[in-house]
Design a protein around this motif. Sequence first.
Motif, PDB file in Angstrom:
ATOM      1  N   ARG A  28      63.423  23.935 -46.350  1.00 28.23           N
ATOM      2  CA  ARG A  28      62.925  22.846 -45.549  1.00 28.23           C
ATOM      3  C   ARG A  28      62.913  21.657 -46.000  1.00 28.23           C
ATOM      4  NH1 ARG A  28      58.977  25.881 -41.305  1.00 28.23           N
ATOM      5  NH2 ARG A  28      58.649  23.898 -40.634  1.00 28.23           N
ATOM      6  N   TYR A  77      68.466  18.438 -35.863  1.00 29.64           N
ATOM      7  CA  TYR A  77      67.033  18.380 -36.343  1.00 29.64           C
ATOM      8  C   TYR A  77      65.975  17.302 -35.520  1.00 29.64           C
ATOM      9  CZ  TYR A  77      62.819  18.698 -39.139  1.00 29.64           C
ATOM     10  OH  TYR A  77      61.415  18.946 -39.487  1.00 29.64           O
ATOM     11  N   SER A  78      66.822  16.145 -35.356  1.00 28.03           N
ATOM     12  CA  SER A  78      65.946  15.163 -34.476  1.00 28.03           C
ATOM     13  C   SER A  78      65.928  15.536 -33.090  1.00 28.03           C
ATOM     14  CB  SER A  78      67.023  13.907 -34.644  1.00 28.03           C
ATOM     15  OG  SER A  78      68.290  14.100 -33.904  1.00 28.03           O
ATOM     16  N   GLN A  79      66.757  16.635 -32.540  1.00 25.51           N
ATOM     17  CA  GLN A  79      66.569  16.945 -31.027  1.00 25.51           C
ATOM     18  C   GLN A  79      65.331  17.843 -31.260  1.00 25.51           C
ATOM     19  OE1 GLN A  79      70.360  18.365 -30.129  1.00 25.51           O
ATOM     20  NE2 GLN A  79      71.326  16.444 -29.670  1.00 25.51           N
ATOM     21  N   ALA A  80      65.331  18.776 -32.317  1.00 26.13           N
ATOM     22  CA  ALA A  80      64.244  19.836 -32.330  1.00 26.13           C
ATOM     23  C   ALA A  80      62.886  19.314 -32.793  1.00 26.13           C
ATOM     24  CB  ALA A  80      64.779  20.865 -33.483  1.00 26.13           C
ATOM     25  N   CYS A  81      62.894  18.141 -33.255  1.00 28.75           N
ATOM     26  CA  CYS A  81      61.571  17.458 -33.959  1.00 28.75           C
ATOM     27  C   CYS A  81      61.723  15.947 -33.820  1.00 28.75           C
ATOM     28  CB  CYS A  81      61.287  17.846 -35.277  1.00 28.75           C
ATOM     29  SG  CYS A  81      61.025  19.530 -35.567  1.00 28.75           S
ATOM     30  N   TYR A 109      67.932  24.787 -35.398  1.00 27.04           N
ATOM     31  CA  TYR A 109      66.614  24.797 -36.151  1.00 27.04           C
ATOM     32  C   TYR A 109      65.617  25.690 -35.448  1.00 27.04           C
ATOM     33  CZ  TYR A 109      68.182  21.493 -39.758  1.00 27.04           C
ATOM     34  OH  TYR A 109      68.827  21.171 -40.691  1.00 27.04           O
ATOM     35  N   LYS A 110      65.928  26.047 -34.239  1.00 24.70           N
ATOM     36  CA  LYS A 110      64.865  26.980 -33.637  1.00 24.70           C
ATOM     37  C   LYS A 110      64.397  28.161 -34.681  1.00 24.70           C
ATOM     38  CE  LYS A 110      64.391  30.307 -29.710  1.00 24.70           C
ATOM     39  NZ  LYS A 110      65.077  30.745 -28.717  1.00 24.70           N
ATOM     40  N   ILE A 117      60.467  12.414 -36.012  1.00 23.79           N
ATOM     41  CA  ILE A 117      59.737  12.693 -37.679  1.00 23.79           C
ATOM     42  C   ILE A 117      60.383  11.637 -38.534  1.00 23.79           C
ATOM     43  CG2 ILE A 117      59.576  14.265 -39.478  1.00 23.79           C
ATOM     44  CD1 ILE A 117      58.004  15.063 -36.751  1.00 23.79           C
ATOM     45  N   LEU A 147      62.009  26.690 -37.954  1.00 25.29           N
ATOM     46  CA  LEU A 147      60.822  26.000 -37.469  1.00 25.29           C
ATOM     47  C   LEU A 147      60.126  27.019 -36.787  1.00 25.29           C
ATOM     48  CD1 LEU A 147      61.972  22.707 -35.814  1.00 25.29           C
ATOM     49  CD2 LEU A 147      61.157  23.095 -38.219  1.00 25.29           C
TER      50      LEU A 147
END
Length: 239
Positions: A88, A69-73, A232-233, A76, A236
């Motif tokens: 979510r 998740y930290s890589q996707a966003c 998480y693609k 945050i 999201l």
Amino acid sequence: MPGVGQRGTWLEEQNPSGLRLESVDMAGTHISKTARCGPLANFFFAIINLEMSVQEKKRDWFDLGARAYSQACPGIYAAPTYVCPICRKPFTVAALDDGRLSKEHVPPQSIGGHELLLTCTACNNMAGTKLDAAAKTKEDVRLAMTGGPDRPHRIKATIGGITVNGQLHAKDGSYSLTIPKHLNRPGTSEELQRLGRAGTSLTVEHERYSELGARISWLRAGYLALVAMEGYKIVLDPA
């Protein structure tokens, strides 16, 4: 690729030569501390060794999911955070100890699924009572109609105007019906014996279930499997 429940983990790793899948057999050691996770890490939910404790598995899923998740966003959340792929809602690692995060079986455990990732306990429980139970009953009915189950299938039988609880036994395409005393009110056996004569009609009704609930359960399982594969693609994606 190993099946769910086998030793090893599959992680997607980015390198100059392209995508490489690496199988790691840790023979019971803590997988997430040894398996490398590249920038994309789409296969971020490890297939966890069955010898590990439940808490170790959950911590591995948390670490892999929080990293993904930290890589996707990026940026945050300051602390490692696992986001439930259903609602979510974000959770810190403390949610593993207080029970707010739980292991999710995909498909549901009642129809042969395996532990695959974490969801929040509220989402997990909601699916179990409202959706997965319908999927389980529908599967039981399907197996009963094909003569497949090796265990009795609960039904309701109406015999000569009397409705009773029964068990349908199916094996190798043949069927038999029993009316157990413990599933019915006292005196039912005597009433049935009185009605047991030629020409008495018999109607069998399977357990009722929500067709929509069963379909949503399978759709949910497919979605969670995609999350485990793609990260998480899909979670999201506004669509």
